[in-house]
Design a protein around this motif. Structure first.
Motif, PDB file in Angstrom:
ATOM      1  N   ASP A  30       0.680  -1.249  -0.134  1.00  8.99           N
ATOM      2  CA  ASP A  30      -0.072   0.022  -0.194  1.00  8.99           C
ATOM      3  C   ASP A  30       0.847   1.430  -0.171  1.00  8.99           C
ATOM      4  O   ASP A  30       0.514   2.090   0.258  1.00  8.99           O
ATOM      5  CB  ASP A  30      -0.932   0.002   1.233  1.00  8.99           C
ATOM      6  CG  ASP A  30      -0.286   0.039   2.584  1.00  8.99           C
ATOM      7  OD1 ASP A  30      -0.820  -0.238   3.454  1.00  8.99           O
ATOM      8  OD2 ASP A  30       0.930   0.075   2.550  1.00  8.99           O
ATOM      9  N   ARG A  31       1.951   1.060  -0.575  1.00 11.99           N
ATOM     10  CA  ARG A  31       2.864   2.207  -0.577  1.00 11.99           C
ATOM     11  C   ARG A  31       3.613   2.267  -1.816  1.00 11.99           C
ATOM     12  O   ARG A  31       4.520   1.552  -2.170  1.00 11.99           O
ATOM     13  CB  ARG A  31       4.079   2.357   0.534  1.00 11.99           C
ATOM     14  CG  ARG A  31       4.623   3.617   0.751  1.00 11.99           C
ATOM     15  CD  ARG A  31       5.678   3.807   1.531  1.00 11.99           C
ATOM     16  NE  ARG A  31       5.497   2.889   2.902  1.00 11.99           N
ATOM     17  CZ  ARG A  31       6.384   2.549   3.925  1.00 11.99           C
ATOM     18  NH1 ARG A  31       7.627   3.347   3.523  1.00 11.99           N
ATOM     19  NH2 ARG A  31       6.203   2.014   4.849  1.00 11.99           N
ATOM     20  N   LEU A  32       3.413   3.435  -2.710  1.00 15.40           N
ATOM     21  CA  LEU A  32       3.835   3.461  -4.057  1.00 15.40           C
ATOM     22  C   LEU A  32       4.458   4.761  -4.342  1.00 15.40           C
ATOM     23  O   LEU A  32       3.889   5.838  -3.936  1.00 15.40           O
ATOM     24  CB  LEU A  32       2.914   3.211  -5.250  1.00 15.40           C
ATOM     25  CG  LEU A  32       3.552   2.836  -6.370  1.00 15.40           C
ATOM     26  CD1 LEU A  32       3.408   1.597  -7.153  1.00 15.40           C
ATOM     27  CD2 LEU A  32       3.078   3.979  -7.379  1.00 15.40           C
ATOM     28  N   TYR A  33       5.725   5.169  -4.999  1.00 21.50           N
ATOM     29  CA  TYR A  33       6.277   6.309  -5.117  1.00 21.50           C
ATOM     30  C   TYR A  33       6.385   6.565  -6.784  1.00 21.50           C
ATOM     31  O   TYR A  33       6.483   5.616  -7.814  1.00 21.50           O
ATOM     32  CB  TYR A  33       7.493   6.380  -4.620  1.00 21.50           C
ATOM     33  CG  TYR A  33       7.921   6.118  -3.502  1.00 21.50           C
ATOM     34  CD1 TYR A  33       7.697   4.748  -2.708  1.00 21.50           C
ATOM     35  CD2 TYR A  33       7.992   7.042  -2.403  1.00 21.50           C
ATOM     36  CE1 TYR A  33       7.783   4.576  -1.166  1.00 21.50           C
ATOM     37  CE2 TYR A  33       8.302   6.764  -1.171  1.00 21.50           C
ATOM     38  CZ  TYR A  33       7.897   5.521  -0.491  1.00 21.50           C
ATOM     39  OH  TYR A  33       8.162   5.571   0.907  1.00 21.50           O
ATOM     40  N   TRP A  34       6.104   7.682  -7.076  1.00 30.49           N
ATOM     41  CA  TRP A  34       6.522   8.258  -8.457  1.00 30.49           C
ATOM     42  C   TRP A  34       7.715   9.168  -8.580  1.00 30.49           C
ATOM     43  O   TRP A  34       7.842  10.132  -7.659  1.00 30.49           O
ATOM     44  CB  TRP A  34       5.523   8.739  -9.079  1.00 30.49           C
ATOM     45  CG  TRP A  34       4.300   7.795  -9.645  1.00 30.49           C
ATOM     46  CD1 TRP A  34       3.123   7.316  -9.056  1.00 30.49           C
ATOM     47  CD2 TRP A  34       4.234   7.141 -10.874  1.00 30.49           C
ATOM     48  NE1 TRP A  34       2.445   6.651  -9.730  1.00 30.49           N
ATOM     49  CE2 TRP A  34       3.058   6.577 -10.971  1.00 30.49           C
ATOM     50  CE3 TRP A  34       5.050   7.052 -12.183  1.00 30.49           C
ATOM     51  CZ2 TRP A  34       2.695   5.530 -11.953  1.00 30.49           C
ATOM     52  CZ3 TRP A  34       4.737   6.157 -13.044  1.00 30.49           C
ATOM     53  CH2 TRP A  34       3.726   5.523 -12.819  1.00 30.49           C
ATOM     54  N   TYR A  35       8.640   8.848  -9.304  1.00 26.04           N
ATOM     55  CA  TYR A  35       9.763   9.831  -9.357  1.00 26.04           C
ATOM     56  C   TYR A  35      10.034  10.108 -10.929  1.00 26.04           C
ATOM     57  O   TYR A  35       9.523   9.492 -11.941  1.00 26.04           O
ATOM     58  CB  TYR A  35      11.025   8.948  -9.051  1.00 26.04           C
ATOM     59  CG  TYR A  35      11.461   8.606  -7.705  1.00 26.04           C
ATOM     60  CD1 TYR A  35      10.729   7.318  -7.055  1.00 26.04           C
ATOM     61  CD2 TYR A  35      11.881   9.570  -6.789  1.00 26.04           C
ATOM     62  CE1 TYR A  35      10.851   7.391  -5.633  1.00 26.04           C
ATOM     63  CE2 TYR A  35      11.985   9.236  -5.342  1.00 26.04           C
ATOM     64  CZ  TYR A  35      11.695   8.186  -5.051  1.00 26.04           C
ATOM     65  OH  TYR A  35      11.699   7.884  -3.571  1.00 26.04           O
ATOM     66  N   SER A  45      11.691  13.173  -6.369  1.00 28.02           N
ATOM     67  CA  SER A  45      10.369  12.731  -6.010  1.00 28.02           C
ATOM     68  C   SER A  45       9.015  13.433  -6.402  1.00 28.02           C
ATOM     69  O   SER A  45       9.030  14.658  -6.455  1.00 28.02           O
ATOM     70  CB  SER A  45      10.369  12.503  -4.441  1.00 28.02           C
ATOM     71  OG  SER A  45       9.141  11.952  -3.877  1.00 28.02           O
ATOM     72  N   LEU A  46       8.117  12.850  -6.986  1.00 26.56           N
ATOM     73  CA  LEU A  46       6.858  13.372  -7.483  1.00 26.56           C
ATOM     74  C   LEU A  46       5.805  12.968  -6.438  1.00 26.56           C
ATOM     75  O   LEU A  46       5.348  14.190  -5.872  1.00 26.56           O
ATOM     76  CB  LEU A  46       6.439  13.018  -8.729  1.00 26.56           C
ATOM     77  CG  LEU A  46       7.404  13.211  -9.768  1.00 26.56           C
ATOM     78  CD1 LEU A  46       6.952  12.559 -11.087  1.00 26.56           C
ATOM     79  CD2 LEU A  46       7.409  14.770 -10.069  1.00 26.56           C
ATOM     80  N   PHE A  47       5.621  11.877  -6.160  1.00 24.08           N
ATOM     81  CA  PHE A  47       4.248  11.600  -5.304  1.00 24.08           C
ATOM     82  C   PHE A  47       4.642  10.548  -4.549  1.00 24.08           C
ATOM     83  O   PHE A  47       5.427   9.358  -4.792  1.00 24.08           O
ATOM     84  CB  PHE A  47       3.215  11.147  -6.092  1.00 24.08           C
ATOM     85  CG  PHE A  47       2.591  12.318  -7.260  1.00 24.08           C
ATOM     86  CD1 PHE A  47       2.936  12.289  -8.578  1.00 24.08           C
ATOM     87  CD2 PHE A  47       2.015  13.342  -6.701  1.00 24.08           C
ATOM     88  CE1 PHE A  47       2.424  13.275  -9.202  1.00 24.08           C
ATOM     89  CE2 PHE A  47       1.509  14.545  -7.724  1.00 24.08           C
ATOM     90  CZ  PHE A  47       1.634  14.297  -8.930  1.00 24.08           C
ATOM     91  N   ALA A  63      -1.503  11.323  -9.757  1.00 25.86           N
ATOM     92  CA  ALA A  63      -1.174   9.846  -9.561  1.00 25.86           C
ATOM     93  C   ALA A  63      -2.205   9.400  -8.544  1.00 25.86           C
ATOM     94  O   ALA A  63      -2.674   9.960  -7.864  1.00 25.86           O
ATOM     95  CB  ALA A  63       0.186   9.802  -8.648  1.00 25.86           C
ATOM     96  N   SER A  64      -2.497   7.946  -9.121  1.00 27.68           N
ATOM     97  CA  SER A  64      -3.493   7.334  -8.244  1.00 27.68           C
ATOM     98  C   SER A  64      -3.046   6.049  -7.956  1.00 27.68           C
ATOM     99  O   SER A  64      -2.117   5.192  -8.612  1.00 27.68           O
ATOM    100  CB  SER A  64      -4.906   7.214  -8.954  1.00 27.68           C
ATOM    101  OG  SER A  64      -4.755   6.548 -10.101  1.00 27.68           O
ATOM    102  N   PHE A  88       9.487   6.966 -13.365  1.00 28.76           N
ATOM    103  CA  PHE A  88       9.639   5.800 -12.827  1.00 28.76           C
ATOM    104  C   PHE A  88       8.713   5.648 -11.594  1.00 28.76           C
ATOM    105  O   PHE A  88       8.387   6.696 -10.776  1.00 28.76           O
ATOM    106  CB  PHE A  88      11.049   5.369 -12.066  1.00 28.76           C
ATOM    107  CG  PHE A  88      12.002   5.581 -12.964  1.00 28.76           C
ATOM    108  CD1 PHE A  88      12.860   6.428 -13.216  1.00 28.76           C
ATOM    109  CD2 PHE A  88      12.465   4.133 -13.345  1.00 28.76           C
ATOM    110  CE1 PHE A  88      14.009   6.343 -14.038  1.00 28.76           C
ATOM    111  CE2 PHE A  88      13.619   3.973 -14.259  1.00 28.76           C
ATOM    112  CZ  PHE A  88      14.375   5.172 -14.936  1.00 28.76           C
ATOM    113  N   CYS A  89       8.004   4.298 -11.515  1.00 29.64           N
ATOM    114  CA  CYS A  89       7.172   4.010 -10.156  1.00 29.64           C
ATOM    115  C   CYS A  89       8.011   3.193  -9.493  1.00 29.64           C
ATOM    116  O   CYS A  89       9.067   2.526 -10.046  1.00 29.64           O
ATOM    117  CB  CYS A  89       5.856   3.367 -10.503  1.00 29.64           C
ATOM    118  SG  CYS A  89       5.855   1.891 -11.431  1.00 29.64           S
TER     119      CYS A  89
END
Lengths: 109, 115
Positions: A30-35, A45-47, A63-64, A88-89
């Motif tokens: 339940d933890r995801l990042y977008w770069y 880091s974006l989100f 982002a969702s 990148f995710c």
């Protein structure tokens, strides 16, 4: 083995158009990042998405996260040239961050 | 707030030589990561420290790569002997804590070319 897959790998889009980058992953998290990464630069880091249904927006990027479908999306609205970069995710699972393959985005005037 | 510092930024060596990279994380960050990014690919985790202890080094090629984080602050990544396929950017990242919801902050990277 954990897999984090993005598509498309390459994307050329015209300015002003909308598009979505998809990130699928193979395990529960339940933890995801977008770069974002510009050529020759490090990762910005974006989100950070921390729960099912999380949605975050910054400027033309949104982002969702759908943890049930194991899918995250990065939506680009009315693209402009300075959004050209590799995105990148990255999935946080088992106390480590695993990156996707990346999507190289080119915005064409 | 100062970011993650890495040096050197660029290094060119011949195969079978050795090289070392240094990383200074953001002050107060307990967790430190080394990633390898080969051109055109996403970063791959090599090793992860929590303070001065190793949390995960399952993807570190231990026959040639070593890393340490003495005193739980700075870290050094060494490659000896280098192979052609080690040509990559080595990224250091730090985070406030291991299990919290915070994000990772990346340094500028050290670009290694092995000839």
């Amino acid at each position: 083995e954990l897999k984090v897959e993005q598509n498309p790998l390459f994307l050329s889009m015209q300015e002003g158009k909308n598009y979505t980058i998809y990130c699928n992953y193979s395990t529960t998290s339940d933890r995801l990042y977008w770069y974002r990464q510009d050529p020759g630069k490090s990762l910005e880091s974006l989100f950070v998405l921390l729960s099912n249904g999380a949605v975050k927006q910054e400027g033309r990027l949104m982002a969702s996260l759908d943890t049930k479908a194991r899918l995250s999306t990065l939506h680009i609205t009315a693209a402009v040239h300075d959004l050209s970069a590799t995105y990148f995710c990255a999935l946080y699972s088992d106390e480590k961050l695993t990156f996707g393959t990346g999507t190289r985005l080119t915005i064409i005037p | 707030e100062a970011g993650v510092a890495q040096s050197p930024r660029y290094k060119i060596i011949e195969k079978r030589q050795s090289v070392a990279f240094w990383c200074n994380p953001i002050s107060g960050h307990a967790t430190l990561y080394w990633y390898q990014q080969i051109l055109g690919q996403g970063p791959k985790l090599l090793i992860q420290f929590q303070n001065n202890g190793v949390v995960d080094d399952s993807q570190l090629p231990k026959d040639r790569f070593s890393a340490e984080r003495l005193k739980g602050v700075d870290s050094t990544l060494k490659i000896q002997p280098a192979k052609l396929e080690d040509s990559a950017v080595y990224l250091c990242a730090s985070a406030l804590e291991l299990a919290g919801p915070g994000e990772l902050f990346f340094g500028e990277g050290s670009r290694l070319t092995v000839l």
